[in-house]
Design an enzyme around this catalytic site. Structure first.
Site, PDB file in Angstrom:
ATOM      1  N   GLU A 118     -23.387   8.127  -4.418  1.00  0.00           N
ATOM      2  CA  GLU A 118     -24.030   9.399  -4.090  1.00  0.00           C
ATOM      3  C   GLU A 118     -25.066   9.744  -5.163  1.00  0.00           C
ATOM      4  O   GLU A 118     -24.734   9.908  -6.332  1.00  0.00           O
ATOM      5  CB  GLU A 118     -23.001  10.523  -3.984  1.00  0.00           C
ATOM      6  N   LYS A 167     -15.009  30.957  -8.438  1.00  0.00           N
ATOM      7  CA  LYS A 167     -15.501  30.371  -9.678  1.00  0.00           C
ATOM      8  C   LYS A 167     -16.797  29.623  -9.337  1.00  0.00           C
ATOM      9  O   LYS A 167     -16.763  28.525  -8.797  1.00  0.00           O
ATOM     10  CB  LYS A 167     -14.444  29.429 -10.262  1.00  0.00           C
ATOM     11  N   GLU A 181     -13.854  19.679  -0.055  1.00  0.00           N
ATOM     12  CA  GLU A 181     -15.068  19.189   0.589  1.00  0.00           C
ATOM     13  C   GLU A 181     -15.904  18.532  -0.494  1.00  0.00           C
ATOM     14  O   GLU A 181     -16.456  19.194  -1.369  1.00  0.00           O
ATOM     15  CB  GLU A 181     -15.871  20.315   1.246  1.00  0.00           C
ATOM     16  N   CYS A 196     -24.336  17.867   0.177  1.00  0.00           N
ATOM     17  CA  CYS A 196     -23.198  16.945   0.233  1.00  0.00           C
ATOM     18  C   CYS A 196     -23.268  16.051   1.465  1.00  0.00           C
ATOM     19  O   CYS A 196     -22.866  14.891   1.415  1.00  0.00           O
ATOM     20  CB  CYS A 196     -21.876  17.705   0.185  1.00  0.00           C
TER      21      CYS A 196
END
Length: 482
Positions: free
Chosen positions: A392, A177, A251, A287
């Site tokens: 973040e 996906k 993750e 990330c």
């Protein structure tokens, strides 16, 4: 204006539009213009993909490891043969520069599929335990069944490959996906792999998370989920899968410290904490990006000077041009998220050392004025509690913090809810070993950054679990009384 090209899902080996015919626009982030359309899948598409993967599982899982390996090597060949096209699609879809997609990502993915092929045999290995005369214990590894890989928009082909290759090597069937912001390269790769994979072994379904992702996650016929994405998405998946529990590999985000000691080789450290780690080809949308730069005080001023010079030399521009150093932010929503932190940093009292411009003001080319541009931006502060130090941002924004001692560096680095990766720059092997031990992260790079070694696994809010052949198998035990 050219009519946007329309891409299809791959379900059961066949290209299919969304069951209800709906589509989503794919926007070129360098220009802000629609260039492609992808399916806006829903529950019916999710159900069809799960059914196709479930039907294909028995035959694929029973193939000898050597036969699966042979097929995966064919996949590597398809990727290598179509690398330029896939790289150009990804660059146009998410703004990652062609230097990275064509020069780094696609060659690496052909290698990854070949590596997964080489590990097929390990998925069939087991153990034996001698309980004494007449009693024998055995274990064998088995695939889970249908696995779901939910992948992000910042590096679709890379995460597609990591989740599909290892799962297929272990004997699972796979549903991918992709993120709706950048689904084109994944859909095209799925189309290409029809040539070599049996129908239903690999399925690719695009759409919004709440419309197609949620029914996939909730399905009792999906046996394992691997997500690369945000903490918010992970929480939603965890809640959605509660009624049908299954293994999760997550993750997630990062706020990676990149630590420069006074004895470091500054000629290597300066680009290591800038263009390698945060002012990257895809505008710091990584990330494990090194967004917190911790610098020991004797070299703090010199490092800040060098970092500023490097940031000033980075060329923003057309990501399909080989001379471009940094591309745009992937979407308007992400652009607004990143630019909000430019304002936040100033309001919090951090010193804006370089950058801070966005939109048309950040780009010299009038043809790209409608794109989602953010300059490489450097803040400096001594306060690690600021939002720009703790949250973040997922863009080309770095915060530089001074430290005096090794103990202070460890405390600052670990003062975060995230723990995906860290960088350390030092000539002292003892310092490197201690930092490797003390830093609360899944990966530590010493005198380098972004050299990914699988498994890539985080701690704390950066998630748990990883993608590898053994991680896509479970161990089954048997005790035989003879």
């Amino acid at each position: 204006m050219t009519e946007p090209h329309e891409y299809s899902n791959l379900i059961g080996g066949e290209p299919r539009p969304a069951a209800d015919g709906r589509t989503l626009d794919s926007v070129n982030p360098a220009t802000g213009e629609v260039w492609a359309r992808v399916p806006r899948g829903g529950a019916a598409d999710a159900a069809a993909a799960v059914a196709a993967a479930r039907a294909a599982f028995p035959a694929w899982s029973r193939l000898p490891a050597a036969a699966r390996a042979h097929t995966l090597r064919k996949v590597a060949g398809v990727i290598a043969a179509n690398a330029r096209e896939l790289a150009e699609l990804e660059t146009r879809d998410n703004g990652r520069t062609i230097n990275e997609t064509a020069g780094r990502d696609l060659p690496g993915m052909a290698y990854l599929w070949n590596n997964a092929a080489a590990e097929c045999a390990s998925a069939a290995e087991g153990r034996s335990v001698d309980f004494g005369p007449g009693s024998l214990g055995l274990t064998r590894r088995e695939p889970y069944g249908v696995t779901l890989g939910i992948i992000p928009w910042n590096s679709p082909i890379s995460t597609f490959s990591a989740k599909a290759a290892f799962a297929l090597a272990a004997g699972n069937t796979v549903i991918i996906k992709p993120a709706e912001q950048a689904a084109v390269s994944s859909l095209r790769l799925g189309e290409l792999l029809r040539e070599v994979l049996p129908p239903g072994v690999l399925n690719v379904v695009s759409g919004l998370g709440e419309e197609v992702g949620d029914p996939l996650v909730r399905s009792r016929d999906v046996d394992k989920i691997s997500l690369t994405g945000s903490v918010g998405t992970a929480r939603a998946i965890t809640r959605a899968s509660a009624d049908a529990p299954k293994p999760l590999a997550l993750e997630l985000g990062g706020k990676s410290p990149n630590i420069v000691f006074a004895d470091a080789d500054l000629d290597k450290a300066a680009p290591g904490v800038t263009t390698q780690a945060i002012f990257t080809a895809n505008a710091g949308q990584i990330c494990y990006g090194g967004s917190r730069v911790l610098v020991q005080r004797p070299v703090y001023d010199e490092m800040l000077r060098r970092m500023t010079e490097i940031a000033a030399g980075i060329r923003l521009g057309d990501p399909s041009s080989p001379g471009t150093g940094m591309g745009p932010i992937v979407s308007r929503d992400q652009f607004e998220h990143v630019t909000s932190y430019l304002e936040t940093g100033v309001k919090e009292g951090a010193e804006l050392v370089f950058g801070g411009r966005s939109g048309a003001a950040a780009i010299d080319d009038p043809a790209l004025a409608g794109g989602y541009w953010v300059e490489p931006t450097l803040f400096a502060t001594a306060d690690n509690s600021l939002r720009i130090c703790q949250e973040e941002i997922f863009g080309p924004v770095a915060v530089v913090l001074p430290f005096d001692t090794e103990e202070e560096a460890v405390a600052l680095a670990n003062d975060s809810v995230y723990g995906l990766a860290a960088g350390v720059w030092t000539r002292d092997l003892g310092t490197a070993q201690r930092m490797f031990r003390e830093l609360e992260t899944g990966t530590v790079w010493v005198n380098t950054f972004r050299k990914v070694l699988f498994p890539l696994e985080g701690v704390k809010d950066s998630g748990y679990g990883h993608d590898s052949v053994l991680a896509y198998t479970r161990e089954k035990a048997c005790v035989i009384e003879i």
